[in-house]
Scaffold this active site. Structure first.
Site, PDB file in Angstrom:
ATOM      1  N   SER A   1      28.128  40.253  44.261  1.00 38.57           N
ATOM      2  CA  SER A   1      28.697  41.000  43.131  1.00 38.57           C
ATOM      3  C   SER A   1      27.533  41.637  42.369  1.00 38.57           C
ATOM      4  O   SER A   1      26.385  41.218  42.532  1.00 38.57           O
ATOM      5  CB  SER A   1      29.444  40.022  42.216  1.00 38.57           C
ATOM      6  OG  SER A   1      29.806  40.640  41.001  1.00 38.57           O
TER       7      SER A   1
ATOM      8  N   TYR B   1      30.807  31.627  38.056  1.00 37.40           N
ATOM      9  CA  TYR B   1      30.906  32.795  38.940  1.00 37.40           C
ATOM     10  C   TYR B   1      29.535  33.453  39.093  1.00 37.40           C
ATOM     11  O   TYR B   1      29.094  33.752  40.197  1.00 37.40           O
ATOM     12  CB  TYR B   1      31.922  33.793  38.379  1.00 37.40           C
ATOM     13  CG  TYR B   1      32.163  34.992  39.280  1.00 37.40           C
ATOM     14  CD1 TYR B   1      33.038  34.905  40.351  1.00 37.40           C
ATOM     15  CD2 TYR B   1      31.509  36.209  39.055  1.00 37.40           C
ATOM     16  CE1 TYR B   1      33.268  36.000  41.186  1.00 37.40           C
ATOM     17  CE2 TYR B   1      31.735  37.311  39.879  1.00 37.40           C
ATOM     18  CZ  TYR B   1      32.615  37.195  40.944  1.00 37.40           C
ATOM     19  OH  TYR B   1      32.829  38.280  41.770  1.00 37.40           O
TER      20      TYR B   1
HETATM   21  P1  NAP Z   1      41.408  38.778  45.364  1.00 38.50           P
HETATM   22  O1  NAP Z   1      42.147  39.994  45.024  1.00 38.50           O
HETATM   23  O2  NAP Z   1      41.715  37.533  44.602  1.00 38.50           O
HETATM   24  O3  NAP Z   1      41.505  38.472  46.931  1.00 38.50           O
HETATM   25  C1  NAP Z   1      40.799  37.364  47.442  1.00 38.50           C
HETATM   26  C2  NAP Z   1      41.586  36.665  48.520  1.00 38.50           C
HETATM   27  O4  NAP Z   1      40.892  35.426  48.813  1.00 38.50           O
HETATM   28  C3  NAP Z   1      42.997  36.267  48.089  1.00 38.50           C
HETATM   29  O5  NAP Z   1      43.905  36.491  49.139  1.00 38.50           O
HETATM   30  C4  NAP Z   1      42.855  34.779  47.773  1.00 38.50           C
HETATM   31  O6  NAP Z   1      44.068  34.078  47.923  1.00 38.50           O
HETATM   32  C5  NAP Z   1      41.856  34.380  48.830  1.00 38.50           C
HETATM   33  N1  NAP Z   1      41.259  33.076  48.574  1.00 38.50           N
HETATM   34  C6  NAP Z   1      41.124  32.422  47.385  1.00 38.50           C
HETATM   35  N2  NAP Z   1      40.597  31.199  47.593  1.00 38.50           N
HETATM   36  C7  NAP Z   1      40.377  31.089  48.931  1.00 38.50           C
HETATM   37  C8  NAP Z   1      39.864  30.062  49.764  1.00 38.50           C
HETATM   38  N3  NAP Z   1      39.488  28.861  49.270  1.00 38.50           N
HETATM   39  N4  NAP Z   1      39.756  30.288  51.098  1.00 38.50           N
HETATM   40  C9  NAP Z   1      40.158  31.468  51.616  1.00 38.50           C
HETATM   41  N5  NAP Z   1      40.682  32.461  50.883  1.00 38.50           N
HETATM   42  C10 NAP Z   1      40.785  32.281  49.555  1.00 38.50           C
HETATM   43  O7  NAP Z   1      39.829  39.033  45.176  1.00 38.50           O
HETATM   44  P2  NAP Z   1      38.963  40.392  45.325  1.00 38.50           P
HETATM   45  O8  NAP Z   1      38.827  41.005  43.987  1.00 38.50           O
HETATM   46  O9  NAP Z   1      39.462  41.191  46.464  1.00 38.50           O
HETATM   47  O10 NAP Z   1      37.547  39.752  45.663  1.00 38.50           O
HETATM   48  C11 NAP Z   1      37.069  39.587  46.988  1.00 38.50           C
HETATM   49  C12 NAP Z   1      35.593  39.211  46.920  1.00 38.50           C
HETATM   50  O11 NAP Z   1      34.869  40.256  46.246  1.00 38.50           O
HETATM   51  C13 NAP Z   1      35.331  37.930  46.121  1.00 38.50           C
HETATM   52  O12 NAP Z   1      34.272  37.214  46.717  1.00 38.50           O
HETATM   53  C14 NAP Z   1      34.908  38.464  44.761  1.00 38.50           C
HETATM   54  O13 NAP Z   1      34.108  37.559  44.054  1.00 38.50           O
HETATM   55  C15 NAP Z   1      34.134  39.702  45.182  1.00 38.50           C
HETATM   56  N6  NAP Z   1      34.005  40.700  44.116  1.00 38.50           N
HETATM   57  C16 NAP Z   1      35.112  41.260  43.558  1.00 38.50           C
HETATM   58  C17 NAP Z   1      34.939  42.189  42.541  1.00 38.50           C
HETATM   59  C18 NAP Z   1      36.120  42.844  41.884  1.00 38.50           C
HETATM   60  O14 NAP Z   1      35.916  43.498  40.850  1.00 38.50           O
HETATM   61  N7  NAP Z   1      37.322  42.727  42.414  1.00 38.50           N
HETATM   62  C19 NAP Z   1      33.659  42.545  42.114  1.00 38.50           C
HETATM   63  C20 NAP Z   1      32.565  41.954  42.701  1.00 38.50           C
HETATM   64  C21 NAP Z   1      32.739  41.024  43.721  1.00 38.50           C
HETATM   65  P3  NAP Z   1      44.954  33.772  46.600  1.00 38.50           P
HETATM   66  O15 NAP Z   1      45.322  35.092  46.013  1.00 38.50           O
HETATM   67  O16 NAP Z   1      46.112  32.989  47.116  1.00 38.50           O
HETATM   68  O17 NAP Z   1      44.053  32.974  45.674  1.00 38.50           O
END
Ligand code: NAP
Length: 256
Positions: A143, A156
């Site tokens: 991130s 985080y």
């Molecule tokens: P998201 O919308 O919450 O999607 C993440 C997916 O991972 C969801 O399907 C979630 O399932 C699943 N998950 C949660 N816990 C898990 C586990 N223990 N094992 C396997 N899968 C699991 O998140 P996102 O925003 O797409 O983020 C994806 C990645 O990008 C993360 O690592 C996040 O930290 C990183 N990131 C995101 C942003 C942002 O602004 N969105 C910015 C920087 C970095 P549930 O929904 O059932 O929990």
């Protein structure tokens, strides 16, 4: 020939958000995609959607913090598709939003278990397959908050900083095995994770999004496809001289 023809890509947290769009684009570029997640309904639906568009995909339930499950699912993916060429360590949670002195140990450990241990366990169990293949490619989702910080969500920030350096250690360690390891550092991306943060905020979802927009010099937050294209690039041979790199995709957030 498509950019990812003949590559098998395993994505964790692939059912929703960045992972979901990553799976779609990987499949469109010719990859066979192993979608893994704990959100089973959405994962199965995505598999079907990819197949309906002529792509190749399968779905497995996988909690990345469960070592036995990681080992079993990776073996099954390898058995079904013959290799795991690329691992995308994408699964992650934001965790509690409290100042450090108010956080309970189990709240801290929950974030570390998924965001850090999950990357460790998936890397640990994919390396033997990649070594056997004589090549491999790992993409870790860090991130902007693995590079700079902010006065919120302490576990985080700790977890994403760890992922940034785990990437560099493994990049050096496994370069001799022809395995590349890079990290991606998104700015704010509008996904279910960020929407949930908005819903929990005092200002409401709409104002929350506007506030986030203003943090990015480009004038708005990103969309999942902005990161998905970074995943495709790092998964492809176009990035064959890149390892240990931080690919920042953040609308200029970290320029400040
Ligand atoms: P998201 O919308 O919450 O999607 C993440 C997916 O991972 C969801 O399907 C979630 O399932 C699943 N998950 C949660 N816990 C898990 C586990 N223990 N094992 C396997 N899968 C699991 O998140 P996102 O925003 O797409 O983020 C994806 C990645 O990008 C993360 O690592 C996040 O930290 C990183 N990131 C995101 C942003 C942002 O602004 N969105 C910015 C920087 C970095 P549930 O929904 O059932 O929990």
């Amino acid at each position: 020939m498509k950019r990812l023809e003949k590559k098998v890509v395993l994505v964790t947290g692939g059912s929703l958000g960045i992972g979901r769009e990553g799976c779609r684009k990987l499949a469109q570029e010719g990859a066979t995609v192993a979608i893994t997640d704990i959100a089973d309904e959405e994962g199965q639906e995505l598999k079907q959607e990819i197949e309906n568009e002529g792509g190749k995909a399968a779905y497995w339930h996988l909690d990345v913090s469960d070592e036995d499950a990681v080992q079993k699912v990776f073996s099954r993916v390898n058995e079904k598709f013959g290799s795991i060429d690329v691992l995308v360590n994408n699964a992650g949670i934001s965790g509690v939003n409290k100042p450090t002195h108010e956080i309970e140990l189990d709240e801290w450990q929950k974030v570390i278990a998924i965001n850090v241990n999950g990357v460790f366990l998936c890397t640990k169990h994919v390396i033997p397959f990649m070594k056997k293949n004589g090549k491999g490619n790992i993409i870790n989702m860090s991130s902007i908050y693995g590079i700079i910080s902010a006065p919120d969500i302490p576990p985080y920030h700790a977890s994403k900083g760890a992922v940034r350096l785990m990437t560099k250690t493994d990049a050096i360690q496994y370069a001799k095995d022809n395995i590349r390891v890079n990290s991606i550092h998104p700015g704010f991306i509008w996904t279910p994770l960020v929407r949930a943060m908005g819903e929990a905020s005092e200002v409401g979802v709409e104002q929350f999004r506007k506030n986030l927009d203003a943090l990015h010099p480009i004038g708005h937050i990103g969309e999942p496809e902005d990161i998905a294209w970074g995943i495709v690039f790092l998964a492809s041979e176009e990035s064959k001289f890149m390892t240990g790199t931080e690919l920042v995709i953040d609308g200029g957030y970290t320029c400040k």
